[in-house]
Design an enzyme around this catalytic site. Structure first.
Site, mmCIF file in Angstrom:
data_model
loop_
_atom_site.group_PDB
_atom_site.id
_atom_site.type_symbol
_atom_site.label_atom_id
_atom_site.label_comp_id
_atom_site.label_asym_id
_atom_site.label_seq_id
_atom_site.Cartn_x
_atom_site.Cartn_y
_atom_site.Cartn_z
ATOM 1 C CG HIS A 93 43.126 36.630 34.586
ATOM 2 N ND1 HIS A 93 42.159 36.921 33.656
ATOM 3 C CD2 HIS A 93 43.317 37.767 35.301
ATOM 4 C CE1 HIS A 93 41.769 38.185 33.814
ATOM 5 N NE2 HIS A 93 42.462 38.715 34.798
ATOM 6 C CG ASP A 172 32.383 39.718 37.132
ATOM 7 O OD1 ASP A 172 32.814 40.460 38.032
ATOM 8 O OD2 ASP A 172 32.889 39.660 36.010
ATOM 9 N NE ARG A 179 34.622 46.350 40.683
ATOM 10 C CZ ARG A 179 35.422 45.523 40.016
ATOM 11 N NH1 ARG A 179 34.950 44.490 39.375
ATOM 12 N NH2 ARG A 179 36.720 45.732 39.987
ATOM 13 C CB SER A 194 35.640 41.026 39.224
ATOM 14 O OG SER A 194 35.416 41.142 37.838
ATOM 15 C CE LYS A 198 35.588 37.872 34.176
ATOM 16 N NZ LYS A 198 35.303 39.181 34.763
#
Length: 436
Positions: A93, A172, A179, A194, A198
């Protein structure tokens, strides 16, 4: 509050407002109640702001993440088998940057070594590009796959890059949108939970994080970036996912291509054994981390040179309906920016280039906007290169030429020519190396 609810939103908000540590039960309840619509948006906004101002400890963030995962489904790749054995899974990620096309060559590269890569990716918003937007510039390629099809491709080809299903961490999704409009995006506990909710729900065996630092990154300073990396690594480890992070430089765009089709083109160059040195370096380094976390001791740079990674790329694109040989979209209009003096290019600001590319149509301002496949920017030089007066620095590309003016405005002051060039390392540090 209904009589059946064990807590009220007000008491949870008050606790965090007054610097208290939230209990597991409070956290579980507030995430579940928010997902069910019992806790209203304005109450969750107040809680998000209290968390932003007063923080959370490791146990709180861990429980918060767990509660977000429990709000939806979890994928399970443990049944994945290849020729005669179970297959390890690894994922990467990135916190997002400019010209960050690393997922494209990385997923097939890691798959060469028998490690499956279920890369659930997103779309771009603002100046950071989205992996799915880039791949959708390939004619026929599909981002949406069923879980069954994802498993099939992972078992046969070993790599898949697709959209995450809406069933993963739905809490989320709601909280993220909130947010965004309440100026609480930068809260490290909320960013970390967050991303990690995931990624953990994806069910991958190991995870490598690419946490960008610098002007084109979400985190501008290295201390906050390191804190985010450490928080995410701890969350992954707490959840039983072997996790490590690289802190990488995002003051200058990665590679020479910023956009959608143009980044696919550059990724294919890397898979063909060429491409810009920084893209090759980061792809190989992240691949090493992913392989080490899966117990594979090989040098992945070899598979970029000898064509094996390209073979997996071609199968992966074909598996998802794409034609790896199809011509990519070309822009209708281009505009070249030239140097006004001679000397050494000492800096090229990633954020300015990212914003200019976005204004040309490569990105979106709102989720519902469409992106132009051919829009973007080609860099002709990088910091450290000599330039002559009148030489091309950047070529701007779009299908809608009225966009050029605002894109050029975004580039005002984006580069410096002359003065001393101080090379910056691409990889700035590492957190939580996988145990061998």
């Amino acid at each position: 509050m209904s009589n059946h609810e064990p807590f009220s939103a007000v008491e949870v908000i008050r606790a965090k407002r007054d610097h208290e540590v939230l209990s597991n039960q409070q956290i579980d309840w507030v995430i579940d109640a928010y997902t069910r619509g019992v806790v209203a948006d304005e109450q969750m906004s107040a809680l998000a702001m209290a968390i932003f101002l007063n923080g959370m400890n490791r146990a709180e963030i861990s429980r918060w993440t767990e509660a977000m995962i429990r709000s939806g489904e979890r994928l399970d790749f443990s049944s994945l088998v290849g020729p005669g054995k179970k297959i390890a899974t690894s994922d990467k990620h990135s916190t997002g940057g400019v010209g960050d096309k690393i997922t494209l060559p990385l997923a097939p590269l890691v798959a060469v070594y028998g490690v499956a890569v279920p890369q659930l990716s997103g779309r771009g918003l603002g100046h950071t590009g989205g992996t799915l937007d880039k791949l959708e510039s390939i004619p026929g390629w599909q981002a949406n796959l069923s879980n069954e099809r994802t498993m099939e491709i992972l078992g046969s080809t070993g790599a898949v890059i697709c959209a995450a299903g809406s069933g993963l961490a739905p809490a989320d999704k709601k909280l993220y949108a909130l947010r965004d409009v309440t100026s609480t995006v930068e809260a490290i506990p909320l960013i970390a939970s967050s991303i990690m909710s995931k990624k953990i729900a994806e069910g991958t065996g190991s995870l490598v994080l690419d946490v960008k630092v610098g002007s084109g990154a979400f985190m501008k300073d290295s201390e906050r970036a390191r804190e985010l990396a450490e928080t995410m690594v701890a969350l992954g480890m707490d959840a039983g996912v072997r996790t490590s992070a690289l802190l990488t430089n995002m003051n200058t765009p990665l590679g020479l291509a910023v956009g959608n089709a143009i980044e696919v083109e550059e990724s294919v160059e890397v898979l063909a054994g060429g491409g810009p040195a920084d893209v090759v370096e980061l792809t190989a380094e992240l691949a090493r981390e992913m392989l080490a976390a899966s117990g594979v001791e090989e040098d992945p740079a070899e598979a970029l040179k000898d064509g094996r990674a390209m073979d997996v790329w071609r199968r992966m694109i074909t598996d998802q309906g794409g034609d790896p040989d199809a011509a990519l979209p070309q822009p209708k209009e281009t505009h070249t920016v030239v140097a006004e003096e001679s000397g050494t290019l000492t800096e090229l600001d990633a954020l300015a280039v990212g914003v200019a590319s976005w204004r040309l149509g490569a990105g979106r301002e709102r989720k519902e906007d469409t992106v132009q496949a051919a829009a973007g920017i080609k860099l002709h030089v990088k910091p450290g290169d000599p330039v002559e007066k009148g030489q091309s620095l950047l070529t701007l590309m779009t299908d809608t030429p009225e966009r050029f003016e605002r894109a050029v405005e975004a580039l005002d002051g984006a580069w410096s020519i002359g003065g001393e060039f101080v090379p910056q390392p691409l990889i700035l540090g590492k957190v939580g190396a996988p145990e061998k």
